[in-house]
Design a protein around this motif. Structure first.
Motif, mmCIF file in Angstrom:
data_model
loop_
_atom_site.group_PDB
_atom_site.id
_atom_site.type_symbol
_atom_site.label_atom_id
_atom_site.label_comp_id
_atom_site.label_asym_id
_atom_site.label_seq_id
_atom_site.Cartn_x
_atom_site.Cartn_y
_atom_site.Cartn_z
ATOM 1 N N MET A 176 0.830 -1.195 0.000
ATOM 2 C CA MET A 176 0.000 0.000 0.000
ATOM 3 C C MET A 176 0.867 1.250 0.000
ATOM 4 O O MET A 176 2.017 1.217 0.440
ATOM 5 N N TRP A 177 0.296 2.364 -0.484
ATOM 6 C CA TRP A 177 1.011 3.634 -0.509
ATOM 7 C C TRP A 177 0.000 4.772 -0.662
ATOM 8 O O TRP A 177 -1.151 4.568 -1.027
ATOM 9 N N GLY A 178 0.454 5.998 -0.352
ATOM 10 C CA GLY A 178 -0.403 7.167 -0.468
ATOM 11 C C GLY A 178 -0.709 7.805 0.875
ATOM 12 O O GLY A 178 0.089 7.740 1.820
ATOM 13 N N LYS A 179 -1.861 8.404 0.994
ATOM 14 C CA LYS A 179 -2.272 9.095 2.214
ATOM 15 C C LYS A 179 -2.500 8.098 3.341
ATOM 16 O O LYS A 179 -3.098 7.046 3.142
ATOM 17 N N ASN A 180 -2.046 8.460 4.541
ATOM 18 C CA ASN A 180 -2.118 7.537 5.673
ATOM 19 C C ASN A 180 -2.528 8.257 6.954
ATOM 20 O O ASN A 180 -2.208 7.827 8.043
ATOM 21 N N SER A 181 -3.256 9.359 6.823
ATOM 22 C CA SER A 181 -3.597 10.190 7.980
ATOM 23 C C SER A 181 -4.479 9.480 8.988
ATOM 24 O O SER A 181 -4.464 9.808 10.186
ATOM 25 N N SER A 182 -5.250 8.484 8.536
ATOM 26 C CA SER A 182 -6.142 7.751 9.436
ATOM 27 C C SER A 182 -5.754 6.286 9.555
ATOM 28 O O SER A 182 -6.546 5.469 10.019
ATOM 29 N N GLY A 183 -4.548 5.956 9.115
ATOM 30 C CA GLY A 183 -4.105 4.565 9.183
ATOM 31 C C GLY A 183 -4.616 3.703 8.061
ATOM 32 O O GLY A 183 -4.556 2.466 8.141
ATOM 33 N N GLN A 184 -5.111 4.315 6.971
ATOM 34 C CA GLN A 184 -5.726 3.552 5.890
ATOM 35 C C GLN A 184 -4.762 2.669 5.113
ATOM 36 O O GLN A 184 -5.183 1.836 4.326
ATOM 37 N N LEU A 185 -3.453 2.821 5.363
ATOM 38 C CA LEU A 185 -2.477 1.942 4.700
ATOM 39 C C LEU A 185 -2.196 0.686 5.513
ATOM 40 O O LEU A 185 -1.531 -0.233 5.021
ATOM 41 N N GLY A 186 -2.637 0.657 6.760
ATOM 42 C CA GLY A 186 -2.469 -0.544 7.576
ATOM 43 C C GLY A 186 -1.052 -0.816 8.014
ATOM 44 O O GLY A 186 -0.700 -1.954 8.332
ATOM 45 N N LEU A 187 -0.223 0.222 8.067
ATOM 46 C CA LEU A 187 1.209 0.044 8.345
ATOM 47 C C LEU A 187 1.570 0.285 9.805
ATOM 48 O O LEU A 187 2.753 0.284 10.158
ATOM 49 N N GLY A 188 0.587 0.495 10.651
ATOM 50 C CA GLY A 188 0.865 0.714 12.071
ATOM 51 C C GLY A 188 0.791 2.177 12.459
ATOM 52 O O GLY A 188 0.885 3.077 11.618
ATOM 53 N N LYS A 189 0.654 2.433 13.753
ATOM 54 C CA LYS A 189 0.438 3.792 14.242
ATOM 55 C C LYS A 189 1.659 4.683 14.070
ATOM 56 O O LYS A 189 1.551 5.904 13.997
ATOM 57 N N ARG A 190 2.845 4.105 13.981
ATOM 58 C CA ARG A 190 4.066 4.903 13.862
ATOM 59 C C ARG A 190 4.416 5.243 12.424
ATOM 60 O O ARG A 190 5.369 5.976 12.181
ATOM 61 N N ALA A 191 3.684 4.718 11.491
ATOM 62 C CA ALA A 191 3.988 4.970 10.073
ATOM 63 C C ALA A 191 3.737 6.425 9.717
ATOM 64 O O ALA A 191 2.931 7.119 10.346
ATOM 65 N N SER A 192 4.429 6.901 8.698
ATOM 66 C CA SER A 192 4.286 8.273 8.234
ATOM 67 C C SER A 192 2.868 8.532 7.733
ATOM 68 O O SER A 192 2.162 7.619 7.294
ATOM 69 N N LYS A 193 2.452 9.795 7.802
ATOM 70 C CA LYS A 193 1.122 10.176 7.327
ATOM 71 C C LYS A 193 1.048 10.168 5.801
ATOM 72 O O LYS A 193 -0.038 10.158 5.225
ATOM 73 N N VAL A 194 2.189 10.202 5.157
ATOM 74 C CA VAL A 194 2.263 10.094 3.699
ATOM 75 C C VAL A 194 3.346 9.076 3.357
ATOM 76 O O VAL A 194 4.484 9.198 3.804
ATOM 77 N N VAL A 195 2.989 8.063 2.581
ATOM 78 C CA VAL A 195 3.933 7.019 2.166
ATOM 79 C C VAL A 195 3.945 7.003 0.646
ATOM 80 O O VAL A 195 2.973 6.598 0.007
#
Length: 424
Positions: A146-165
Motif C-alpha cells: 500500500m502507498w499514499g495518504k495515511n492520515s487515518s491509518g488507511q495503509l495498515g502500516l501501524g500507528k508509527r507509520a508516516s502520514k504520507v507514504v
C-alpha cells in the motif's frame, strides 16, 4: 510484436523442423492476428492528468490510451484524482494527482499527465485498487502493498507509520495471510483473505469499518481509527467473497449471496430504517442473492445471481439509474436497456455509476456540469462518456463502434476508465 517474433524465431530452431520455417511462421502470424486486441479507454475530468493522455483536458467521450506499447492492460482502478493500470505482465502504472504519494513514484512530483511505471513493487502483481488518495497492489502470492495518504491509518502500516507514504510498502502484519481482494474508500480500506475472512482498517468514523461502537476511557472517546488490519468480528463464520468501500460506508457479499452493509446508514442513504448508523455489518434482506457489490459516495449497487442490478441511496443526480432523482430508501431494480442482457460488472463513482451488460458499457448519474458546457477542457464533466456534461437518470449506452466488447469498467471521483477488447 517484434519482440514476440524474435521469440518465435528462437523457438522455431528447436521445434517441428519437418514443417519448415516458412509454414511455421505463417501459422504463428495467423494466430497472432486472430487474437483480440485489448486497450484501455478513459474519459471524464482531466485535471491533474488523471486520464493519462498527456494533457489536463477533460474528455466527454472515451479515448483509447496508447501509453503501454505492446503490453495489454488487464485491470484499471480509478481513484479520487489518479488512476492505476495493471498490465498482463504484472507491471503497474499510475497517472494523475500525487499530493499524498498515491502514484507510488520515487520522484518528487505533484502530478503526471502520462502513466509512469511504479518501480517499488518487488513481485508480479495480480490486482490493484485505488481509493480517494491511497493505492494498493496484491501480488500473485497474496502479499499486500500500500502507498499514499495515511492520515487515518488507511495503509495498515501501524500507528508509527508516516502520514504520507510515497513508495509501495508491504503490510508486514499480514505476513502469512493471503489477501484475495482489497477495496479502498475515502480514508479506509477493507480486504478479504483466501479463507473468506473480512478485515478493515483506517478511519472508522460512522462505523464504516464494521467494528461496532468505540468504548470510552475515563470519559474520553477512543479514536475510531484502526492502524493495522482488524478482523470484522460480526462476520466471523461468514465466508466473504466480495467487498466494496465508499465515502462513509462499506459493503460485502458472502458465498451464499447475502449482502451486508455498514457505515453511515440513515434511511435517506443506505436503506436502514431502524438507525442512522450501522456500526457493524447488517444484512440487506430486500435484495435477491447477489454476486457483486459496489459503493459510491452515498449510494450502493449490487448484481444479483441472475444478472439483475439493484441500487439504493442518495440520488440527487440520478446515480441510481431508476428514472427519477428522489432517494431510494430500499433496493430498487434498474430497468431500461439493462434488462435485455445480464449485468456482470458495476462500478460507482462519487455521484455516477457504470455497468457492463451484453458487452456494452452503460453510464448514468452526475455528468459533472458546473455551469455552461464547454468543449475546450474547462468543464469538469464528461465522466459519463456521452458527449456532454449533463445528468442522466437512466442508463445510457456508450458507443464504441462495431466488434468491441467491454471487459472491465472503473469509476473514480469524476472520471471513468474501461478495458475494451477489439475483435479482429
Amino acid at each position: 510484436m517484434l519482440t514476440r517474433a524474435r521469440d518465435f524465431l528462437r523457438l522455431s530452431k528447436h521445434r517441428n523442423r519437418n514443417l519448415g520455417f516458412e509454414l511455421l511462421y505463417k501459422r504463428w502470424i495467423s494466430n497472432e492476428a486472430q487474437k483480440p486486441r485489448r486497450v484501455a479507454a478513459v474519459w471524464g475530468n482531466g485535471d491533474h492528468g488523471r486520464l493519462g493522455l498527456g494533457s489536463l483536458e477533460s474528455q466527454w467521450r472515451p479515448v483509447n490510451l496508447s501509453s503501454f506499447g505492446d503490453q495489454s492492460v488487464c485491470q484499471i482502478a480509478c481513484g479520487g484524482a489518479h488512476t492505476l493500470f495493471l498490465t498482463e505482465s504484472g507491471r503497474v502504472y499510475s497517472t494523475g494527482l500525487n499530493d499524498f504519494g498515491q502514484l507510488g513514484s520515487s520522484e518528487d512530483i505533484s502530478y503526471t499527465t502520462d502513466p509512469i511505471e511504479i518501480s517499488g513493487l518487488p513481485k508480479e502483481i495480480a490486482k490493484v485498487s485505488a481509493g480517494y488518495s491511497h493505492s494498493s497492489a496484491i501480488t500473485v502470492d497474496g502479499d499486500l502493498y500500500m502507498w499514499g495518504k495515511n492520515s487515518s491509518g488507511q495503509l495498515g502500516l501501524g500507528k508509527r507509520a508516516s502520514k504520507v507514504v510515497s513508495s509501495p510498502t508491504k503490510v508486514e502484519c499480514l505476513n502469512g495471510v493471503q489477501i484475495e481482494m482489497v477495496a479502498l474508500g475515502c480514508d479506509h480500506s477493507v480486504a478479504v483473505t483466501d479463507k473468506g475472512e473480512a478485515l478493515s482498517w483506517g478511519g472508522g468514523g460512522s462505523g464504516r469499518l464494521g467494528h461496532g461502537h468505540q468504548s470510552s476511557i475515563f470519559g474520553f472517546i477512543r479514536s475510531s481509527s484502526e492502524y493495522t488490519p482488524r478482523l470484522i468480528k460480526k462476520l466471523e463464520g461468514v465466508k466473504v467473497k466480495s467487498v466494496a468501500a465508499g465515502m462513509m460506508h462499506s459493503a460485502c457479499v458472502d458465498e451464499n449471496g447475502s449482502v451486508f452493509i455498514f457505515g453511515e446508514g440513515s434511511v435517506k442513504k443506505l436503506g436502514f430504517e431502524e438507525s442512522k448508523v450501522a456500526t457493524t455489518p447488517s444484512a440487506i434482506s430486500k435484495v435477491p442473492h447477489s454476486d457483486e457489490v459496489a459503493c459510491g459516495g452515498y449510494h450502493t449497487c449490487v448484481i444479483t445471481n441472475g444478472g439483475e442490478l439493484f441500487t439504493w441511496g442518495t440520488n440527487e443526480n440520478g446515480c441510481l439509474g431508476i428514472g427519477r432523482r428522489d432517494v431510494a430508501h430500499l433496493p430498487e431494480r434498474v430497468e431500461g436497456p439493462l434488462v435485455k442482457h445480464p449485468v456482470w460488472k458495476v462500478s460507482c463513482g462519487w455521484k455516477h455509476t457504470a455497468a457492463i451488460s451484453g458487452g456494452n458499457i452503460f453510464t448514468w448519474g452526475w455528468g459533472g456540469s458546473l455551469g455552461t458546457f464547454s468543449v475546450d477542457g474547462h468543464s469538469s464533466g464528461g465522466q459519463l462518456g456521452l458527449g456532454d456534461d449533463i445528468d442522466y437518470i437512466e442508463p445510457m449506452m456508450i458507443s464504441f463502434g462495431n466488434n468491441v466488447k467491454a471487459l472491465q469498467v472503473s469509476c473514480g471521483f469524476n472520471h471513468t476508465a474501461a478495458i475494451l477488447e477489439y475483435l479482429n
